[in-house]
Every structure is written in C-alpha cells, then in structure tokens.
Write a protein that holds these residues in place. Structure first.
Motif, PDB file in Angstrom:
ATOM      1  N   VAL A  14       0.862  -1.187   0.000  1.00  0.00           N
ATOM      2  CA  VAL A  14       0.000   0.000   0.000  1.00  0.00           C
ATOM      3  C   VAL A  14       0.896   1.233   0.000  1.00  0.00           C
ATOM      4  N   GLY A  16       1.145   5.599  -0.470  1.00  0.00           N
ATOM      5  CA  GLY A  16       0.624   6.961  -0.620  1.00  0.00           C
ATOM      6  C   GLY A  16       1.820   7.882  -0.815  1.00  0.00           C
ATOM      7  N   LEU A  17       1.697   8.850  -1.718  1.00  0.00           N
ATOM      8  CA  LEU A  17       2.849   9.710  -2.005  1.00  0.00           C
ATOM      9  C   LEU A  17       2.596  11.159  -1.593  1.00  0.00           C
ATOM     10  N   GLU A  18       3.635  11.791  -1.077  1.00  0.00           N
ATOM     11  CA  GLU A  18       3.597  13.225  -0.813  1.00  0.00           C
ATOM     12  C   GLU A  18       4.644  13.849  -1.730  1.00  0.00           C
ATOM     13  N   VAL A 163      -0.587  15.697  -1.739  1.00  0.00           N
ATOM     14  CA  VAL A 163      -0.671  14.451  -0.970  1.00  0.00           C
ATOM     15  C   VAL A 163      -1.694  13.519  -1.621  1.00  0.00           C
ATOM     16  N   SER A 164      -1.304  12.266  -1.826  1.00  0.00           N
ATOM     17  CA  SER A 164      -2.253  11.300  -2.407  1.00  0.00           C
ATOM     18  C   SER A 164      -2.883  10.453  -1.316  1.00  0.00           C
ATOM     19  N   GLU A 165      -3.988   9.840  -1.630  1.00  0.00           N
ATOM     20  CA  GLU A 165      -4.589   8.817  -0.776  1.00  0.00           C
ATOM     21  C   GLU A 165      -3.707   7.568  -0.868  1.00  0.00           C
ATOM     22  N   PRO A 166      -3.801   6.665   0.124  1.00  0.00           N
ATOM     23  CA  PRO A 166      -2.997   5.428   0.046  1.00  0.00           C
ATOM     24  C   PRO A 166      -3.621   4.452  -0.951  1.00  0.00           C
ATOM     25  N   ASN A 205       5.270   6.828   1.152  1.00  0.00           N
ATOM     26  CA  ASN A 205       4.756   6.124   2.336  1.00  0.00           C
ATOM     27  C   ASN A 205       4.392   4.713   1.922  1.00  0.00           C
ATOM     28  N   VAL A 206       4.988   3.744   2.607  1.00  0.00           N
ATOM     29  CA  VAL A 206       4.831   2.346   2.206  1.00  0.00           C
ATOM     30  C   VAL A 206       4.420   1.491   3.401  1.00  0.00           C
ATOM     31  N   SER A 207       3.429   0.633   3.192  1.00  0.00           N
ATOM     32  CA  SER A 207       3.119  -0.388   4.195  1.00  0.00           C
ATOM     33  C   SER A 207       2.746  -1.662   3.449  1.00  0.00           C
ATOM     34  N   LEU A 215      -5.035  -1.873   7.098  1.00  0.00           N
ATOM     35  CA  LEU A 215      -3.798  -1.197   6.721  1.00  0.00           C
ATOM     36  C   LEU A 215      -2.676  -1.472   7.724  1.00  0.00           C
ATOM     37  N   GLY A 216      -1.484  -1.714   7.200  1.00  0.00           N
ATOM     38  CA  GLY A 216      -0.329  -1.938   8.064  1.00  0.00           C
ATOM     39  C   GLY A 216       0.307  -0.615   8.483  1.00  0.00           C
ATOM     40  N   ARG A 218       3.014   2.236   8.414  1.00  0.00           N
ATOM     41  CA  ARG A 218       3.789   2.680   7.254  1.00  0.00           C
ATOM     42  C   ARG A 218       5.140   3.264   7.641  1.00  0.00           C
ATOM     43  N   LYS A 271       9.090   8.710  13.523  1.00  0.00           N
ATOM     44  CA  LYS A 271       8.098   9.591  12.918  1.00  0.00           C
ATOM     45  C   LYS A 271       7.509  10.557  13.952  1.00  0.00           C
TER      46      LYS A 271
HETATM   47  P1  ADP Z   1       1.595  12.717   7.795  1.00  0.00           P
HETATM   48  O1  ADP Z   1       0.998  14.061   7.719  1.00  0.00           O
HETATM   49  O2  ADP Z   1       1.975  12.298   9.163  1.00  0.00           O
HETATM   50  O3  ADP Z   1       2.697  12.484   6.821  1.00  0.00           O
HETATM   51  P2  ADP Z   1      -0.797  11.654   6.493  1.00  0.00           P
HETATM   52  O4  ADP Z   1      -1.942  10.972   7.156  1.00  0.00           O
HETATM   53  O5  ADP Z   1      -1.020  12.990   5.942  1.00  0.00           O
HETATM   54  O6  ADP Z   1       0.430  11.629   7.475  1.00  0.00           O
HETATM   55  O7  ADP Z   1      -0.327  10.700   5.335  1.00  0.00           O
HETATM   56  C1  ADP Z   1       0.761  10.957   4.587  1.00  0.00           C
HETATM   57  C2  ADP Z   1       0.773  10.008   3.427  1.00  0.00           C
HETATM   58  O8  ADP Z   1       0.827   8.664   3.857  1.00  0.00           O
HETATM   59  C3  ADP Z   1      -0.424  10.107   2.512  1.00  0.00           C
HETATM   60  O9  ADP Z   1       0.040  10.128   1.185  1.00  0.00           O
HETATM   61  C4  ADP Z   1      -1.195   8.842   2.788  1.00  0.00           C
HETATM   62  O10 ADP Z   1      -1.871   8.388   1.628  1.00  0.00           O
HETATM   63  C5  ADP Z   1      -0.108   7.879   3.151  1.00  0.00           C
HETATM   64  N1  ADP Z   1      -0.550   6.801   4.036  1.00  0.00           N
HETATM   65  C6  ADP Z   1      -1.336   6.888   5.109  1.00  0.00           C
HETATM   66  N2  ADP Z   1      -1.498   5.673   5.683  1.00  0.00           N
HETATM   67  C7  ADP Z   1      -0.769   4.789   4.958  1.00  0.00           C
HETATM   68  C8  ADP Z   1      -0.515   3.388   5.034  1.00  0.00           C
HETATM   69  N3  ADP Z   1      -1.016   2.620   6.023  1.00  0.00           N
HETATM   70  N4  ADP Z   1       0.281   2.834   4.108  1.00  0.00           N
HETATM   71  C9  ADP Z   1       0.810   3.565   3.134  1.00  0.00           C
HETATM   72  N5  ADP Z   1       0.608   4.880   2.996  1.00  0.00           N
HETATM   73  C10 ADP Z   1      -0.164   5.502   3.896  1.00  0.00           C
END
Ligand code: ADP
Ligand code: MG
Length: 483
Positions: A14, A16-18, A163-166, A205-207, A215-216, A218, A271
């Motif tokens: 899974v 999600g990218l910032e 910021v993308s969704e995961p 962000n990787v899990s 969800l695991g 990350r 983190k």
């Molecule tokens: P932060 O502000 O602490 O970096 P966010 O909730 O804004 O945390 O999430 C940052 C990024 O992590 C987003 O792109 C989101 O999609 C991704 N993300 C959130 N949960 C997970 C997960 N379990 N595995 C992979 N990516 C995730």
C-alpha cells in the motif's frame, strides 16, 4: 493488483505519495527575493527569508495562482478560504524555527489523477489535498572538515505539497503516478518538474498487508529524486517490511532514507506526529481568501491536459492508446506530432515521430525542443514520399542525413541525386540487364520457387542504387517472369 510472494503467502503493498513541487515563480512565497536555481550561496536572501526579527511575510499572488491552477488540473476542490499555519521545529537551515505551511485548511482539497500502466490499463488515484508551504534552506556538509555551511537561497521558495490517498498497490503504480503528475504540472506551467534540480521531490509512504486485511504500519521514505528511485525504493522497502513481519517482528512507524548506491533504505528518525509541531495559525498572515470569479477565470484559461489530449489523439488521428500516451507525455512532442500530422497520414506521422525521430534524439541525447529536424522538415520529407519523389526506403537515408547536417529534405534529395526513378524505360532496362544474367534462377522461379521473386527485386533495386520505384519494379518483373 500485483502481489509480492513471501514465505507465508502473498502480500499487498500500500503506497501513498507526498510530492513537493516547487511553484514556478520569479520570487519566493512571502518575499521578493529571486528563486533562480544555482546562484552563489546566500545571494537570493531577503530579511524575511533569513528570519530577521520584526520582518513580515507578504503573500505572493503568483504562487497562489500556481497552486489553484494545479488544483484545477487535478480536478480538485478549491477552498475559497484557507489558513497559513506555523509548523514549529528546529533545523539549522530553518532560521525562523518554524515553517509557514497549511495544516487544517489547505488551499486545495480532494481531487484525483488517472495513472496509465504499461499494459494499457488505467486507474484513478485519489488526491487528498494540496497545500502551499515554504522550502527550507540547505545545509552544506562538504565545504569544511569540521563545520557545516548554510545556504539560504532556497529558504522561503514556494512549494506545493500534493498528498495522495494510500491508493497505489505497486511500485510501478507509484512510478506512473509521479510521471503523470509531472506531466500535468508541466502542461499547466505550474512546476518545471525537474527532479535533478530538486523542483519535484517525492516522499513515499509504504506499508504491507495480507490482501484484504487492515492497513499496516507505514514507513516514509524521504526526498526521493527520480522516478527510477521511487520504484526501486518502494520495491526494496516493501520486501524489507515483509521480511521483518515474517520473522516475527513489527514495523515501527519511521522516516527512512533511500540510498541509491546500495539500493536500500535506512532509518533516519522516528516519525513525528502532527502535535509535535505545535501547529497554530500564523499571526502575521490573514486567512487567504480567493475571489470565486478569479478562480473561474483560471479554470477557463487551463490548457488542454494530458488525458484530454490523449483521448483526442485516439479519436481524431485513430492512434492506439499506447502511441497517443507516449506522444502526449510532453507537450512539446504532442505539438510536434500534430504539426507533422496536419493534412498528412497521421499513422505514418506517428511512426516517424515515435520511431525515427525519438530514436535519433535518444541517440544524440537531445530534447525535442532542440531537435535537428523540425516538424516542418519532417513534414516535407513525408510529402516527398507521398508524391513519389523518393521511396520509403530512401527516406530513411534522407532522414539520417537531415539529422546529421540539419539540411532540408529536398536539398538533400537533389544534392545526392536520390530522386526516385519512375521512367519506365530506365527501369525496364535495369530489369532486362538483371534477368539476362540469371537464366538459371529464372528457370527455378518458373518451376515454382516463388521465393526467388524477392531476389530479383533486390537485384534491380541494387542496380538502380535503391532509386527505382518499387511498385513499377514489381509490376515489370511479374510481367517478364511470367511463363
Ligand atoms: P503525515 O501528515 O503524518 O505524513 P498523512 O496521514 O497525511 O500523514 O499521510 C501521509 C501520506 O501517507 C499520505 O500520502 C497517505 O496516503 C499515506 N498513508 C497513510 N497511511 C498509509 C498506510 N497505512 N500505508 C501507506 N501509505 C499511507
Ligand atoms: Mg507528511
């Protein structure tokens, strides 16, 4: 969905990218200092960027415009009121002790982006938000044996954090996401997308989890600066996490760094949580209020974006989705193709642009914007083929000469005497001369060895320096070889 096989079965990744994208602007987010890349250290620093006491930030309208345009290009909600917050932390290259960013109320809300995979499939990835924030300065650790130098040129430069969704499920999907996002930013002109100069940086962000499970935990890999590294870093990180879990361990949420030499990731820091930063609205800045009419005007002024252009290329020029996808990746190649295809055979134009032209540019290490052959020049070459001045075979040679000498197609054809021979008498003479030398082959051909026909064609073409009109050669040979 692509799963990774572990010792205990299949795992799903899974992601999600910032993405931090530097907004195209001559000056910084809250000061008038220049944003030019590569200047002497500390020459583009205003008192605001150096955080002198009492200095006040003033919002740069151009940066706001870039953020809103980007939001519109991502089909996202534009928030007419947003708030700038202070994100507090200590870093040697952050003189204010806080970064001005947006937290609870970003300028852009939910949107989406379609990624295109190599196998022709597409998927929609959710965009969570886009906010504006300042970049920090840069610590230089390699200038002195015992001291660190600070360059504040970058301090205060406007970044759009997207910021993308995961929603991504493989390293390849993450790579396709960055590629598509970069393409859209470039079409919009809101970020130059130059990953080597750091104008586009990606936190991954990787899990991992068992398919369908919850969800695991990350890990975040910071500041990855090429698409190749995004793919490699995620690939490595996913396998590392699977191994840790399968050996009975647990994943700690942490920030990691990608080491491109080793191809591995390693821990950087544990983190932080949002509350560690003590976010609060910056008292020096008013809420950012946008005029709906201004936003509406920006929306109307958006250029045709990659997905729309691709659909149009498929519909209007009857290109395959794959070919259209390659041509539209960069606006310059899409424009080039359209200039060549206009009033000509579009499929032929596509083949020449994607095959011969891209091949030549690749070999020479050139960008399409400084191509040795212009779109007009390639168009002229195609015209010489379609009016039978030269054959398709000779056109390849003419093109090679155009690349090498930067001369026009007609000039090369005249200079080298490459005009196609269409004079039936001359071609017939060449055919007769070839046949006179090959009585045995003629007999074999007539007794059923059809494959020899190609041999005769080849001999005539050779005798005419490749210039005989192939259709006429075929026709004459058929006639003369008939029993
Ligand atoms: P932060 O502000 O602490 O970096 P966010 O909730 O804004 O945390 O999430 C940052 C990024 O992590 C987003 O792109 C989101 O999609 C991704 N993300 C959130 N949960 C997970 C997960 N379990 N595995 C992979 N990516 C995730
Ligand atoms: Mg984050």
């Amino acid at each position: 969905m692509s799963l990774i096989q572990g010792e205990t079965g299949a795992w799903e990744v899974v992601i999600g990218l910032e993405v931090h994208a530097q907004a195209v602007s001559n000056s910084k987010l809250f000061s008038g200092a220049s944003t030019t890349f590569g200047a002497e250290p500390n020459t583009h620093v205003s008192l605001v960027d150096a955080a002198f006491p009492g200095m006040l930030p003033v919002i740069n309208k151009v940066c706001v415009e870039q953020a809103v345009k980007t939001g519109l290009g991502l089909d996202a909600q534009i928030n007419l009121v947003s708030i700038f917050d202070r994100k507090n932390y200590f870093y040697a290259d952050l003189p204010a002790g806080y970064q001005i960013s947006q937290y609870l109320r970003p300028v852009v809300g939910k949107g989406q982006l379609t990624i295109d995979m190599a196998d022709g499939t597409s998927r929609t990835i959710g965009i969570t938000r886009l906010h504006l924030e300042q970049d920090a300065g840069k610590s230089l650790h390699d200038q002195h044996p015992t001291q660190t130098y600070i360059d504040l040129n970058r301090s205060g430069v406007a970044l759009m954090e997207i910021v993308s969704e995961p929603d991504m499920r493989s390293a390849e999907e993450a790579g396709a996401y960055v590629k598509k996002l970069r393409s859209i930013l470039r079409y919009l002109g809101t970020c130059d997308g130059n990953m080597e100069e750091g104008s586009l940086r990606c936190d991954c962000n990787v899990s991992v989890r068992k398919p369908g499970g919850k969800l695991g935990t990350r890990c975040e890999i910071k500041n990855v600066n090429s698409i190749k590294f995004v793919i490699a870093a995620i690939e490595y990180e996913a396998r590392r996490q699977i191994q840790v879990i399968e050996e009975g361990g647990t994943i700690k949420q942490e920030t990691r760094l990608y080491d491109s030499h080793r191809g591995t990731t390693r821990p950087m820091r544990s983190k932080e949580e949002a509350h560690d930063y003590r976010y609060f609205p910056d008292p020096d800045l008013l809420p950012l209020e946008l005029d709906p009419a201004w936003v509406e005007n920006l929306k109307k002024s958006l250029p045709e974006l990659p997905d729309a252009k691709k659909a149009r290329f498929v519909a209007d020029y009857k290109l395959s989705p794959y070919d259209a996808g390659v041509l539209i990746e960069e606006q310059a190649s899409a424009d080039y193709f359209e200039a060549v295809a206009k009033g000509r055979d579009a499929k032929l134009a596509c083949n020449w642009v994607m095959g011969d032209l891209f091949g030549a540019l690749n070999k020479a290490g050139l960008d399409i914007s400084n191509s040795p052959v212009s779109a007009k020049g390639l168009g002229e070459l195609l015209d010489l083929m379609s009016d039978n001045t030269i054959s398709g075979r000779i056109a390849k040679d003419v093109f090679a000469a155009m690349v090498e000498t930067r001369k026009g197609a007609s000039a090369i054809v005249e200079e080298k005497g490459l005009r196609q021979v269409t004079d039936t008498g001359a071609i017939e003479a060449a055919v007769d001369a070839v046949l006179a030398k090959e009585p045995e082959k003629i007999a074999e051909y007539r007794s059923g060895k059809d494959k020899l026909f190609g041999f005769f064609v080849g001999q005539v073409m050779k005798a005419t320096g490749g210039k005989a009109n192939p259709a006429q050669v075929n026709e004459l040979l058929k006639k003369k070889l008939a029993p």
